[in-house]
Design a protein around this motif. Structure first.
Motif, PDB file in Angstrom:
ATOM      1  N   LYS B 104      -2.308   8.849   2.122  1.00 51.62           N
ATOM      2  CA  LYS B 104      -2.416   7.457   2.573  1.00 51.62           C
ATOM      3  C   LYS B 104      -2.590   6.524   1.381  1.00 51.62           C
ATOM      4  CE  LYS B 104      -3.953   7.746   7.290  1.00 51.62           C
ATOM      5  NZ  LYS B 104      -2.606   7.960   7.812  1.00 51.62           N
ATOM      6  N   THR B 105      -2.018   5.319   1.519  1.00 50.53           N
ATOM      7  CA  THR B 105      -2.145   4.340   0.447  1.00 50.53           C
ATOM      8  C   THR B 105      -2.908   3.122   0.929  1.00 50.53           C
ATOM      9  OG1 THR B 105      -0.955   2.952  -1.066  1.00 50.53           O
ATOM     10  CG2 THR B 105       0.054   3.303   1.034  1.00 50.53           C
ATOM     11  N   LYS B 106      -3.423   2.350  -0.030  1.00 52.76           N
ATOM     12  CA  LYS B 106      -4.119   1.113   0.335  1.00 52.76           C
ATOM     13  C   LYS B 106      -3.269  -0.103   0.016  1.00 52.76           C
ATOM     14  CE  LYS B 106      -8.659   2.970  -0.555  1.00 52.76           C
ATOM     15  NZ  LYS B 106      -8.988   3.534  -1.874  1.00 52.76           N
ATOM     16  N   LEU B 107      -2.091   0.094  -0.603  1.00 53.51           N
ATOM     17  CA  LEU B 107      -1.249  -1.047  -0.958  1.00 53.51           C
ATOM     18  C   LEU B 107      -0.700  -1.679   0.304  1.00 53.51           C
ATOM     19  CD1 LEU B 107       0.697   0.434  -3.946  1.00 53.51           C
ATOM     20  CD2 LEU B 107      -1.019  -1.325  -4.026  1.00 53.51           C
ATOM     21  N   ILE B 132       5.856   5.926   6.619  1.00 55.79           N
ATOM     22  CA  ILE B 132       5.676   5.289   7.921  1.00 55.79           C
ATOM     23  C   ILE B 132       4.356   4.540   7.861  1.00 55.79           C
ATOM     24  CG2 ILE B 132       5.344   5.638  10.369  1.00 55.79           C
ATOM     25  CD1 ILE B 132       7.174   8.034  10.159  1.00 55.79           C
ATOM     26  N   LYS B 133       4.442   3.214   7.969  1.00 56.05           N
ATOM     27  CA  LYS B 133       3.291   2.330   7.757  1.00 56.05           C
ATOM     28  C   LYS B 133       2.600   2.628   6.433  1.00 56.05           C
ATOM     29  CE  LYS B 133       3.082   0.932  12.404  1.00 56.05           C
ATOM     30  NZ  LYS B 133       2.762   1.395  13.737  1.00 56.05           N
ATOM     31  N   ASP B 134       1.395   3.237   6.432  1.00 55.32           N
ATOM     32  CA  ASP B 134       0.778   3.489   5.133  1.00 55.32           C
ATOM     33  C   ASP B 134       0.689   4.976   4.833  1.00 55.32           C
ATOM     34  OD1 ASP B 134      -1.028   4.022   7.027  1.00 55.32           O
ATOM     35  OD2 ASP B 134      -2.748   3.153   5.995  1.00 55.32           O
ATOM     36  N   THR B 135       1.441   5.789   5.563  1.00 52.55           N
ATOM     37  CA  THR B 135       1.411   7.223   5.327  1.00 52.55           C
ATOM     38  C   THR B 135       2.633   7.642   4.533  1.00 52.55           C
ATOM     39  OG1 THR B 135       0.410   7.401   7.493  1.00 52.55           O
ATOM     40  CG2 THR B 135       1.110   9.435   6.449  1.00 52.55           C
ATOM     41  N   THR B 152      -4.235  12.473  -1.383  1.00 54.04           N
ATOM     42  CA  THR B 152      -4.382  11.046  -1.650  1.00 54.04           C
ATOM     43  C   THR B 152      -5.018  10.805  -3.006  1.00 54.04           C
ATOM     44  OG1 THR B 152      -4.664  10.714   0.704  1.00 54.04           O
ATOM     45  CG2 THR B 152      -5.300   8.908  -0.735  1.00 54.04           C
ATOM     46  N   GLU B 153      -6.052  11.599  -3.305  1.00 55.64           N
ATOM     47  CA  GLU B 153      -6.709  11.388  -4.586  1.00 55.64           C
ATOM     48  C   GLU B 153      -5.839  11.821  -5.756  1.00 55.64           C
ATOM     49  OE1 GLU B 153     -10.461  13.298  -4.502  1.00 55.64           O
ATOM     50  OE2 GLU B 153     -11.181  11.960  -2.917  1.00 55.64           O
ATOM     51  N   SER B 154      -5.230  13.023  -5.627  1.00 53.07           N
ATOM     52  CA  SER B 154      -4.577  13.583  -6.813  1.00 53.07           C
ATOM     53  C   SER B 154      -3.216  12.974  -7.073  1.00 53.07           C
ATOM     54  CB  SER B 154      -4.454  15.094  -6.676  1.00 53.07           C
ATOM     55  OG  SER B 154      -3.554  15.389  -5.645  1.00 53.07           O
ATOM     56  N   ILE B 155      -2.471  12.615  -6.028  1.00 52.02           N
ATOM     57  CA  ILE B 155      -1.108  12.137  -6.266  1.00 52.02           C
ATOM     58  C   ILE B 155      -1.060  10.617  -6.326  1.00 52.02           C
ATOM     59  CG2 ILE B 155       1.229  12.108  -5.366  1.00 52.02           C
ATOM     60  CD1 ILE B 155       0.651  14.778  -4.083  1.00 52.02           C
ATOM     61  N   ILE B 156      -1.673   9.968  -5.313  1.00 53.34           N
ATOM     62  CA  ILE B 156      -1.528   8.519  -5.240  1.00 53.34           C
ATOM     63  C   ILE B 156      -2.540   7.820  -6.134  1.00 53.34           C
ATOM     64  CG2 ILE B 156      -1.883   6.586  -3.665  1.00 53.34           C
ATOM     65  CD1 ILE B 156      -0.311   7.979  -1.650  1.00 53.34           C
ATOM     66  N   GLY B 157      -3.771   8.382  -6.196  1.00 50.64           N
ATOM     67  CA  GLY B 157      -4.867   7.686  -6.858  1.00 50.64           C
ATOM     68  C   GLY B 157      -4.585   7.244  -8.268  1.00 50.64           C
ATOM     69  N   LYS B 158      -3.893   8.103  -9.020  1.00 49.26           N
ATOM     70  CA  LYS B 158      -3.742   7.766 -10.440  1.00 49.26           C
ATOM     71  C   LYS B 158      -2.785   6.605 -10.675  1.00 49.26           C
ATOM     72  CE  LYS B 158      -0.485  11.520 -10.905  1.00 49.26           C
ATOM     73  NZ  LYS B 158      -0.350  12.910 -11.257  1.00 49.26           N
ATOM     74  N   PHE B 159      -1.849   6.368  -9.721  1.00 47.44           N
ATOM     75  CA  PHE B 159      -0.983   5.200  -9.908  1.00 47.44           C
ATOM     76  C   PHE B 159      -1.547   3.959  -9.252  1.00 47.44           C
ATOM     77  CE2 PHE B 159       2.099   8.758  -9.786  1.00 47.44           C
ATOM     78  CZ  PHE B 159       2.411   8.700 -11.115  1.00 47.44           C
ATOM     79  N   GLU B 160      -2.250   4.173  -8.117  1.00 48.36           N
ATOM     80  CA  GLU B 160      -2.612   3.020  -7.297  1.00 48.36           C
ATOM     81  C   GLU B 160      -3.488   2.044  -8.058  1.00 48.36           C
ATOM     82  OE1 GLU B 160      -4.859   3.833  -3.781  1.00 48.36           O
ATOM     83  OE2 GLU B 160      -3.266   2.949  -2.574  1.00 48.36           O
ATOM     84  N   LYS B 161      -4.455   2.596  -8.795  1.00 50.83           N
ATOM     85  CA  LYS B 161      -5.403   1.679  -9.437  1.00 50.83           C
ATOM     86  C   LYS B 161      -4.730   0.847 -10.524  1.00 50.83           C
ATOM     87  CE  LYS B 161      -7.355   4.926 -12.794  1.00 50.83           C
ATOM     88  NZ  LYS B 161      -7.288   6.345 -12.474  1.00 50.83           N
ATOM     89  N   HIS B 162      -3.647   1.399 -11.138  1.00 55.71           N
ATOM     90  CA  HIS B 162      -2.932   0.582 -12.115  1.00 55.71           C
ATOM     91  C   HIS B 162      -1.978  -0.383 -11.433  1.00 55.71           C
ATOM     92  CE1 HIS B 162      -4.543   2.909 -15.350  1.00 55.71           C
ATOM     93  NE2 HIS B 162      -4.140   4.024 -14.784  1.00 55.71           N
ATOM     94  N   LEU B 163      -1.368   0.086 -10.324  1.00 56.21           N
ATOM     95  CA  LEU B 163      -0.401  -0.775  -9.641  1.00 56.21           C
ATOM     96  C   LEU B 163      -1.077  -1.991  -9.028  1.00 56.21           C
ATOM     97  CD1 LEU B 163       1.991   1.626  -7.768  1.00 56.21           C
ATOM     98  CD2 LEU B 163       2.661  -0.273  -9.177  1.00 56.21           C
ATOM     99  N   ARG B 164      -2.346  -1.847  -8.605  1.00 59.07           N
ATOM    100  CA  ARG B 164      -3.003  -2.953  -7.922  1.00 59.07           C
ATOM    101  C   ARG B 164      -3.230  -4.140  -8.832  1.00 59.07           C
ATOM    102  NH1 ARG B 164      -6.889  -0.731  -3.380  1.00 59.07           N
ATOM    103  NH2 ARG B 164      -7.228  -2.948  -3.112  1.00 59.07           N
ATOM    104  N   ARG B 165      -3.039  -3.933 -10.140  1.00 55.27           N
ATOM    105  CA  ARG B 165      -3.221  -5.068 -11.039  1.00 55.27           C
ATOM    106  C   ARG B 165      -2.094  -6.077 -10.917  1.00 55.27           C
ATOM    107  NH1 ARG B 165      -4.504  -1.515 -15.931  1.00 55.27           N
ATOM    108  NH2 ARG B 165      -6.602  -0.858 -15.483  1.00 55.27           N
ATOM    109  N   PHE B 166      -0.892  -5.624 -10.511  1.00 53.83           N
ATOM    110  CA  PHE B 166       0.184  -6.621 -10.433  1.00 53.83           C
ATOM    111  C   PHE B 166       0.926  -6.689  -9.109  1.00 53.83           C
ATOM    112  CE2 PHE B 166       3.863  -3.884 -11.249  1.00 53.83           C
ATOM    113  CZ  PHE B 166       3.260  -2.781 -11.799  1.00 53.83           C
ATOM    114  N   VAL B 167       0.652  -5.776  -8.167  1.00 53.79           N
ATOM    115  CA  VAL B 167       1.228  -5.981  -6.829  1.00 53.79           C
ATOM    116  C   VAL B 167       0.114  -5.782  -5.818  1.00 53.79           C
ATOM    117  CG1 VAL B 167       3.618  -5.424  -7.241  1.00 53.79           C
ATOM    118  CG2 VAL B 167       2.003  -3.597  -6.851  1.00 53.79           C
ATOM    119  N   LYS B 168       0.322  -6.335  -4.616  1.00 48.47           N
ATOM    120  CA  LYS B 168      -0.731  -6.209  -3.604  1.00 48.47           C
ATOM    121  C   LYS B 168      -0.613  -4.881  -2.878  1.00 48.47           C
ATOM    122  CE  LYS B 168      -2.473 -10.665  -2.540  1.00 48.47           C
ATOM    123  NZ  LYS B 168      -2.736 -11.663  -1.515  1.00 48.47           N
TER     124      LYS B 168
END
Lengths: 275, 168, 87, 108
Positions: B104-107, B132-135, B152-168
């Motif tokens: 799951k993502t939070k973006l 599908i939606k956020d899955t 969620t932690e191992s695959i998405i986590g490492k990109f999400e925190k950097h991506l949130r700096r420039f996209v919602k």
């Protein structure tokens, strides 16, 4: 297909065909320059190439002809040949760094007008043939494809414009540029589930571009006594603002071909539900 | 930012397209600059509606900095991914345990989801099959735990925190 | 330098032959599409190498058009497969 | 500059070949897609940037081409994976879990 669209389309096509016919016959009744026909068995290929092409410079050629006159035709080997330097040579005959472009648009611009008209007529024929075919339903695209096609579309469009504006400097020109623009529209048609291509607007743009093409040719006819003559100064070879009319015509051809092919692609995908 | 107005989107498209034009026609000349400005303004006039989540605010220094930090991270991850794939391909026994798992993502925005999915596809042993939606449905080449939280932690986590700096 | 470019081109050609093997053998249609997609990507790299070899700036434009058309054709085939039944 | 370019091109060529080898060796479609996407993307990317380093005048244009490949390759491979899953290509026998299958029919 709406009746008004069809009528305007056929009217413009008919006008183009009549204009083509007029210019064709005008060319037939012009007197030939030399007045005598060479025997076919001993034609030298060098005799077939114009002096302007050998010298690659209009001004030099006129000067040479004025001083040397008929001697040129007897003694070809003494014609001085000029070297052409990219970015330095000025006022070249056609001024385009890409030889193919100078042949397609400058020496055979009339041919290109015919090609564009043929494309136009074939798209009209395609529209008639496709009419009545039902639209094939595509599945919902995923978020990635939808967003990706939206994100990439402006850049593809920019690249198409780049290709046809730089037609006289790099390979490409009007036809490939138009094809790239049409592929951008194809991407939108595939990637967005509710994208409607406005065929009426594209047909109007296409017709306007065709009229502009003929208009440029007519300006050449009035200023230089020949249809589609190069009436703009050609500038320095290799620069963006060079080659005179070649760049202008390729912009028009690019817009026209892009609109035509996009219309064709949209008709293929959606079918024609008006008729 | 979703409701950025037409002018701000047009301006974004104008700047980006003009810069791209200058990149295409690299030896810089004034003629190219003028043509690029005209073409960029004209194209972005009728493609501005596709820049949905961009606008003038996309030029904020923090966002540009976020993008600039993100590029080396993704390149390093791509290199790591390739070495991993090379080891798998070159070993004679093909040590793979493929699986399709969820995460799951939070973006929130579409463009953020697209960047995240592309990053996942390009990095170690993972490939986005669908969203599908956020899955996210991710095909993994080699996985030991098929738990959703772990993924969620191992695959998405490492990109999400950097991506949130420039996209919602 | 020339020898290096020859070696690189030959290795890339070998990989293209490997890809073509999968394209001929591939048990299903998507396998072949993947092979063709990869074929075009490798060819783009090869085209840029040749551009350097011939010192011809023009081929860079060609490679960009080539990769663009490959992308759109793969998307088209994938969207077609997505909305049709296997059979 | 020159040496960086040569190293980059060599890396790119090697990874392209490894990707092709992976395409031949892998047992099912999804794994083939994995290896081919990653390896060829890095391969083409690094080859093109390497040529840019050899010819510094071309650097910006090569970066544009490489970025375009980096943006489009994952999109097309994602769409191929989704399409072949919906089309009904089976996963290989080694696969342990397939969580996508249960929700395939549900549209957004």
């Amino acid at each position: 297909m709406k009746k008004t669209e069809f009528l305007t389309g056929s009217f413009i096509a008919l006008t183009l065909v009549v204009l083509l016919g007029v210019f064709f016959f005008q060319a037939l009744f012009q007197p030939s320059y030399e007045g005598k026909v060479m025997p076919i068995d001993n034609v030298n290929l060098k005799d077939r190439v114009s002096l302007h092409y050998v010298l690659k410079n209009v001004n030099d050629a006129s000067k040479y002809l004025a001083t040397n006159g008929m001697r040129y035709f007897n003694n070809r080997s003494s014609v001085p040949s000029k070297t052409i330097t990219f970015g330095k040579t000025k006022n070249l005959e056609e001024g385009s760094a890409n030889e193919v472009t100078s042949i397609v648009v400058n020496y055979r611009g009339f041919d290109t007008l015919g090609e564009v008209t043929v494309l136009f007529i074939s798209i009209i024929g395609l529209t008639m043939l496709i009419g009545g075919v039902k639209e094939k339903k595509l599945r919902m695209p995923s978020v990635i494809v939808r967003t990706g096609s939206k994100f990439l579309f402006p850049f593809i469009l920019l690249f198409g414009v780049y290709i046809f504006i730089h037609g006289h400097l790099t390979p490409g020109g009007g036809f490939p540029g138009g094809a790239v623009i049409a592929s951008g529209f194809l991407l939108l048609l595939l990637g967005l589930e509710n994208f409607k291509f406005n065929t009426t607007v594209s047909k109007v743009i296409e017709s306007l571009a065709g009229v502009t093409f003929v208009g440029i040719g007519l300006v050449g006819l009035f200023m230089k006594n020949s249809f589609l003559a190069n009436f703009i100064p050609t500038g320095t070879i290799g620069f963006l603002y060079s080659a005179g009319m070649v760049a202008l015509i390729y912009i028009v051809v690019g817009i026209k071909v892009g609109a035509e092919l996009s219309t064709g692609v949209a008709e293929l995908k959606e079918g024609n539900k008006n008729d | 930012m979703n409701s950025s107005n037409y002018f701000s989107r047009w301006f974004f498209g104008f700047i980006v397209l003009s810069l791209l034009w200058l990149a295409f026609t690299f030896p810089f000349s004034l003629a190219e600059l003028y043509t690029g400005l005209v073409v960029g303004a004209f194209i972005s006039l009728f493609t501005a509606k596709y820049f949905e989540e961009f606008g003038i605010s996309s030029f904020a220094p923090s966002k540009i900095l976020g993008l600039l930090i993100y590029i080396p991270i993704i390149l390093w991850e791509i290199i790591k991914a390739n070495i991993e794939v090379a080891i798998i391909v070159l070993s004679p026994s093909l040590p793979i345990e493929p699986a399709i798992i969820t995460a799951k993502t939070k973006l929130k925005s579409d463009i953020g989801k697209m960047f995240l999915a592309n990053s996942i596809t390009l990095t170690p042993g993972t490939l986005t099959v669908d969203i599908i939606k956020d899955t996210y449905f991710i095909h993994c080449i080699k996985i030991d735990k098929t738990d959703e939280r772990y993924a969620t932690e191992s695959i998405i986590g490492k990109f999400e925190k950097h991506l949130r700096r420039f996209v919602k | 330098m020339t020898i290096l470019i020859w070696i690189w081109s030959i290795i890339l050609s070998i990989s293209i032959i490997l890809v073509l093997y999968r394209c001929i053998k591939g048990p299903s249609l998507p396998d072949r599409v993947i092979a063709l997609d990869m074929f075009t990507t490798i060819t783009t790299g090869l085209l840029v190498l040749i551009a350097h070899f011939l010192n011809n700036y023009i081929l860079l434009d060609v490679s960009l058009v080539y990769s663009l058309l490959a992308f759109i054709s793969v998307i088209a085939i994938a969207r077609y497969l997505e909305s049709s039944k296997r059979g | 500059m020159f040496i960086i370019g040569i190293i980059l091109i060599t890396i790119g060529v090697i990874f392209s070949t490894l990707g092709a080898l992976g395409l031949v060796r892998m047992p099912d479609l999804y794994n083939r897609l994995q290896t081919s996407t990653k390896a060829t993307t890095l391969g083409a990317f690094s080859t093109i940037i390497g040529v840019g380093f050899l010819n510094p005048a071309w650097l910006i244009k090569t970066i544009v081409i490489a970025t375009f490949i980096l943006l489009t390759a994952p999109i097309s491979s994602h769409n191929l994976a989704r399409a072949s899953h919906k089309w009904g290509i089976p996963l290989s026998d080694k696969t342990s879990v397939d969580k996508y299958d249960s929700k395939t029919g549900k549209e957004e």
